[in-house]
Scaffold this motif. Structure first.
Motif, PDB file in Angstrom:
ATOM      1  N   ARG A  26       0.898  -1.225  -0.165  1.00 39.45           N
ATOM      2  CA  ARG A  26      -0.098  -0.074   0.070  1.00 39.45           C
ATOM      3  C   ARG A  26       0.853   1.252  -0.006  1.00 39.45           C
ATOM      4  N   ILE A  27       0.271   2.316  -0.407  1.00 41.77           N
ATOM      5  CA  ILE A  27       0.974   3.638  -0.589  1.00 41.77           C
ATOM      6  C   ILE A  27       0.163   4.570  -0.067  1.00 41.77           C
ATOM      7  N   ARG A  28       0.669   5.770   0.448  1.00 40.72           N
ATOM      8  CA  ARG A  28      -0.250   6.830   0.846  1.00 40.72           C
ATOM      9  C   ARG A  28       0.346   8.207  -0.013  1.00 40.72           C
ATOM     10  N   VAL A  29      -0.815   8.640  -0.478  1.00 39.63           N
ATOM     11  CA  VAL A  29      -0.701   9.827  -1.584  1.00 39.63           C
ATOM     12  C   VAL A  29      -1.142  10.927  -1.270  1.00 39.63           C
ATOM     13  N   THR A  30      -0.703  12.149  -1.544  1.00 41.72           N
ATOM     14  CA  THR A  30      -1.357  13.463  -1.464  1.00 41.72           C
ATOM     15  C   THR A  30      -0.816  14.079  -2.848  1.00 41.72           C
ATOM     16  N   GLY A  31      -1.904  15.224  -3.271  1.00 33.97           N
ATOM     17  CA  GLY A  31      -1.860  15.762  -4.424  1.00 33.97           C
ATOM     18  C   GLY A  31      -2.613  16.896  -4.545  1.00 33.97           C
ATOM     19  N   ALA A  32      -2.537  17.724  -5.884  1.00 31.44           N
ATOM     20  CA  ALA A  32      -3.078  18.693  -6.164  1.00 31.44           C
ATOM     21  C   ALA A  32      -3.175  19.019  -7.539  1.00 31.44           C
ATOM     22  N   PRO A  33      -4.149  19.481  -8.161  1.00 33.54           N
ATOM     23  CA  PRO A  33      -4.017  19.798  -9.548  1.00 33.54           C
ATOM     24  C   PRO A  33      -3.425  21.065 -10.025  1.00 33.54           C
ATOM     25  N   ALA A  34      -2.968  21.403 -11.017  1.00 32.37           N
ATOM     26  CA  ALA A  34      -2.267  22.666 -11.257  1.00 32.37           C
ATOM     27  C   ALA A  34      -3.153  23.988 -10.790  1.00 32.37           C
ATOM     28  N   ALA A  35      -2.632  24.971 -10.789  1.00 32.73           N
ATOM     29  CA  ALA A  35      -3.187  26.374 -10.669  1.00 32.73           C
ATOM     30  C   ALA A  35      -3.699  26.964 -11.819  1.00 32.73           C
ATOM     31  N   GLY A  36      -4.514  27.900 -11.780  1.00 29.71           N
ATOM     32  CA  GLY A  36      -4.661  28.818 -12.879  1.00 29.71           C
ATOM     33  C   GLY A  36      -3.935  29.838 -13.330  1.00 29.71           C
ATOM     34  N   GLY A  37      -3.908  30.264 -14.564  1.00 32.80           N
ATOM     35  CA  GLY A  37      -3.073  31.358 -14.946  1.00 32.80           C
ATOM     36  C   GLY A  37      -3.598  32.719 -14.671  1.00 32.80           C
ATOM     37  N   GLY A  38      -2.895  33.809 -14.718  1.00 31.23           N
ATOM     38  CA  GLY A  38      -3.428  35.114 -14.333  1.00 31.23           C
ATOM     39  C   GLY A  38      -4.012  35.724 -15.773  1.00 31.23           C
ATOM     40  N   GLY A  39      -4.798  36.662 -15.550  1.00 29.78           N
ATOM     41  CA  GLY A  39      -5.362  37.297 -16.675  1.00 29.78           C
ATOM     42  C   GLY A  39      -4.657  38.553 -17.248  1.00 29.78           C
ATOM     43  N   GLY A  40      -4.418  38.565 -18.412  1.00 33.23           N
ATOM     44  CA  GLY A  40      -3.621  39.620 -18.737  1.00 33.23           C
ATOM     45  C   GLY A  40      -4.162  41.020 -18.774  1.00 33.23           C
ATOM     46  N   GLY A  41      -3.388  42.072 -18.428  1.00 29.95           N
ATOM     47  CA  GLY A  41      -3.664  43.392 -18.419  1.00 29.95           C
ATOM     48  C   GLY A  41      -4.053  44.050 -19.642  1.00 29.95           C
ATOM     49  N   SER A  42      -5.066  44.933 -19.456  1.00 26.12           N
ATOM     50  CA  SER A  42      -5.324  45.687 -20.586  1.00 26.12           C
ATOM     51  C   SER A  42      -4.842  46.889 -20.898  1.00 26.12           C
ATOM     52  N   GLY A  43      -4.945  47.312 -22.188  1.00 25.32           N
ATOM     53  CA  GLY A  43      -4.234  48.454 -22.848  1.00 25.32           C
ATOM     54  C   GLY A  43      -4.755  49.869 -22.196  1.00 25.32           C
ATOM     55  N   GLY A  44      -4.304  50.710 -22.152  1.00 25.87           N
ATOM     56  CA  GLY A  44      -4.727  52.155 -21.859  1.00 25.87           C
ATOM     57  C   GLY A  44      -5.059  52.779 -23.039  1.00 25.87           C
ATOM     58  N   ALA A  45      -5.956  53.581 -23.132  1.00 27.10           N
ATOM     59  CA  ALA A  45      -6.517  54.367 -24.140  1.00 27.10           C
ATOM     60  C   ALA A  45      -5.615  55.712 -24.606  1.00 27.10           C
ATOM     61  N   ALA A  46      -5.672  55.937 -25.951  1.00 24.65           N
ATOM     62  CA  ALA A  46      -4.974  57.249 -26.222  1.00 24.65           C
ATOM     63  C   ALA A  46      -5.684  58.615 -25.692  1.00 24.65           C
ATOM     64  N   GLY A  47      -4.687  59.617 -25.292  1.00 25.26           N
ATOM     65  CA  GLY A  47      -5.520  60.944 -25.416  1.00 25.26           C
ATOM     66  C   GLY A  47      -6.180  61.360 -25.958  1.00 25.26           C
ATOM     67  N   ARG A  48      -7.229  62.213 -25.836  1.00 23.74           N
ATOM     68  CA  ARG A  48      -7.657  62.980 -26.702  1.00 23.74           C
ATOM     69  C   ARG A  48      -6.934  64.168 -27.551  1.00 23.74           C
ATOM     70  N   LEU A  49      -7.483  64.492 -28.694  1.00 21.62           N
ATOM     71  CA  LEU A  49      -6.758  65.710 -29.376  1.00 21.62           C
ATOM     72  C   LEU A  49      -8.108  66.431 -29.665  1.00 21.62           C
ATOM     73  N   ASP A  50      -8.248  67.831 -28.919  1.00 21.69           N
ATOM     74  CA  ASP A  50      -9.478  68.666 -29.021  1.00 21.69           C
ATOM     75  C   ASP A  50      -9.102  70.001 -28.451  1.00 21.69           C
ATOM     76  N   ALA A  51      -9.281  70.995 -29.510  1.00 19.77           N
ATOM     77  CA  ALA A  51      -8.715  72.306 -29.012  1.00 19.77           C
ATOM     78  C   ALA A  51      -9.704  72.800 -28.088  1.00 19.77           C
ATOM     79  N   ASN A  52     -10.984  72.259 -27.672  1.00 17.34           N
ATOM     80  CA  ASN A  52     -11.699  72.621 -26.486  1.00 17.34           C
ATOM     81  C   ASN A  52     -11.292  72.183 -25.261  1.00 17.34           C
ATOM     82  N   GLY A  53     -10.340  71.349 -24.895  1.00 16.66           N
ATOM     83  CA  GLY A  53     -10.167  70.774 -23.768  1.00 16.66           C
ATOM     84  C   GLY A  53      -9.994  69.384 -23.943  1.00 16.66           C
ATOM     85  N   ALA A  54      -8.705  68.966 -23.803  1.00 17.43           N
ATOM     86  CA  ALA A  54      -8.872  67.592 -24.142  1.00 17.43           C
ATOM     87  C   ALA A  54      -8.420  66.716 -22.642  1.00 17.43           C
TER      88      ALA A  54
END
Length: 336
Positions: A26-54
């Motif tokens: 007989r043997i005694r066993v302990t174990g675990a599945p693998a863990a999940g991967g982290g989510g990817g970070g999102s991209g930032g947006a471009a700044g506005r181009l606007d003569a009235n206040g951007a």
């Protein structure tokens, strides 16, 4: 029971073979599945181009950390001397890919199962089911408002166990309104020059998984404004940091503070009323998990600075999520 305990530790993803020694029933066993991967970070947006206040572009949200795992057992299994066991250690879930500028990050993948099979008789002895889900990807930043509300848009925060990202300050537009600060994003506090201030959330335990340590990732900086007419970009949110898995040594190695740590968010770009505004900086990748920890979430990309009559700054991509920890199988028996 008298005798000497023999222990075999399998903690590298893949398949191994163990032949049961003579005299072992007989043997005694302990174990675990693998863990999940982290989510990817999102991209930032471009700044506005606007003569009235951007308004500056919003920073992207950091990806959430992958779910961590903890071993179950021990379980006692009957075996036959001379029979071969096939030991499968599940591979950690892949980290989610980063979002490009202005786009969401992608989710991480779940971890794979671990198992022990008697390959002589083709009988499955035990299976640690598919591991925890991957972390969710971050949400993309958005462009700031125009006109009299020329502040940067929201820069997302990271996962549940993390520091908050810094956010840029935008300013009101050029329609004669007073220069009143408008927060360019959520996260850490920011002074009028757009410096991020890191804050720390207390770690929490969820779904039976023990809590992790607070993240040490600093808040990212928001972009500097230019006068009262152009807002700086929001700082990207840091990725989430994974909770603890098993925290005891394996095969002469020990956990480190960077395993499963979230990536830093990118800094927001500085505004320029009549010149060329600065682009946001790219978010950092999340760190790979180990010892049952999920992968860290990728940092969000910084938003670009705004401009009125010059050139607006581009948003930046986020960082990829880190891969999750491989699974674990420990087999013990007594000799002598």
């Amino acid at each position: 029971m008298s005798g000497t305990i023999v222990r075999r530790i399998y903690d590298t993803a893949g398949t191994s073979t163990l032949v049961i020694p003579q005299g072992v029933s007989r043997i005694r066993v302990t174990g675990a599945p693998a863990a999940g991967g982290g989510g990817g970070g999102s991209g930032g947006a471009a700044g506005r181009l606007d003569a009235n206040g951007a308004g500056g572009g919003g920073g992207g949200a950091g990806g959430q950390a992958g779910g961590s795992v903890y071993p179950t057992g021990p379980f006692v299994l009957p075996v036959t001397p001379g029979h071969s066991l096939s030991i499968v250690v599940g591979a950690g879930g892949a980290g989610g890919s980063a979002g490009s500028a202005g786009n969401d990050g992608n989710n991480g993948s779940p971890g794979a199962f671990s198992s022990i099979t008697n390959s002589t008789t083709a009988v499955l002895l035990y299976k640690w089911q598919i591991g925890t889900i991957g972390g969710a990807g971050g949400t993309a930043g958005h462009k700031g408002n125009q006109g009299t509300t020329g502040g940067g848009a929201t820069g997302g925060s990271g996962g549940s166990i993390t520091t908050s990202g810094g956010a840029g300050y935008g300013y009101t537009g050029s329609f004669g309104a007073a220069a009143a600060p408008i927060a360019g994003g959520d996260g850490g506090g920011v002074n009028v020059n757009g410096s991020g201030t890191a804050t720390t959330q207390a770690p929490t335990a969820t779904l039976g998984v023990s809590a992790g340590v607070p993240s040490t990732v600093a808040g990212s900086n928001g972009g500097i404004k230019d006068g009262t007419v152009a807002g700086g970009g929001g700082g990207g949110g840091p990725g989430g940091t994974a909770g603890f898995g098993w925290e005891w040594p394996l095969n002469s190695s020990t956990p480190s503070s960077t395993q499963g740590l979230g990536g830093a968010g990118g800094n927001g770009g500085a505004a320029s009323a009549s010149g060329t505004a600065t682009a946001g900086s790219v978010g950092s990748a999340g760190n790979t998990g180990a010892f049952g920890r999920g992968g860290g979430g990728g940092g969000g990309g910084g938003g670009g600075g705004a401009s009125n009559t010059g050139t607006n700054g581009a948003g930046a991509a986020g960082g990829a999520g880190g891969a999750g920890s491989p699974g674990l199988v420990v087999i013990e028996w007594v000799t002598g």
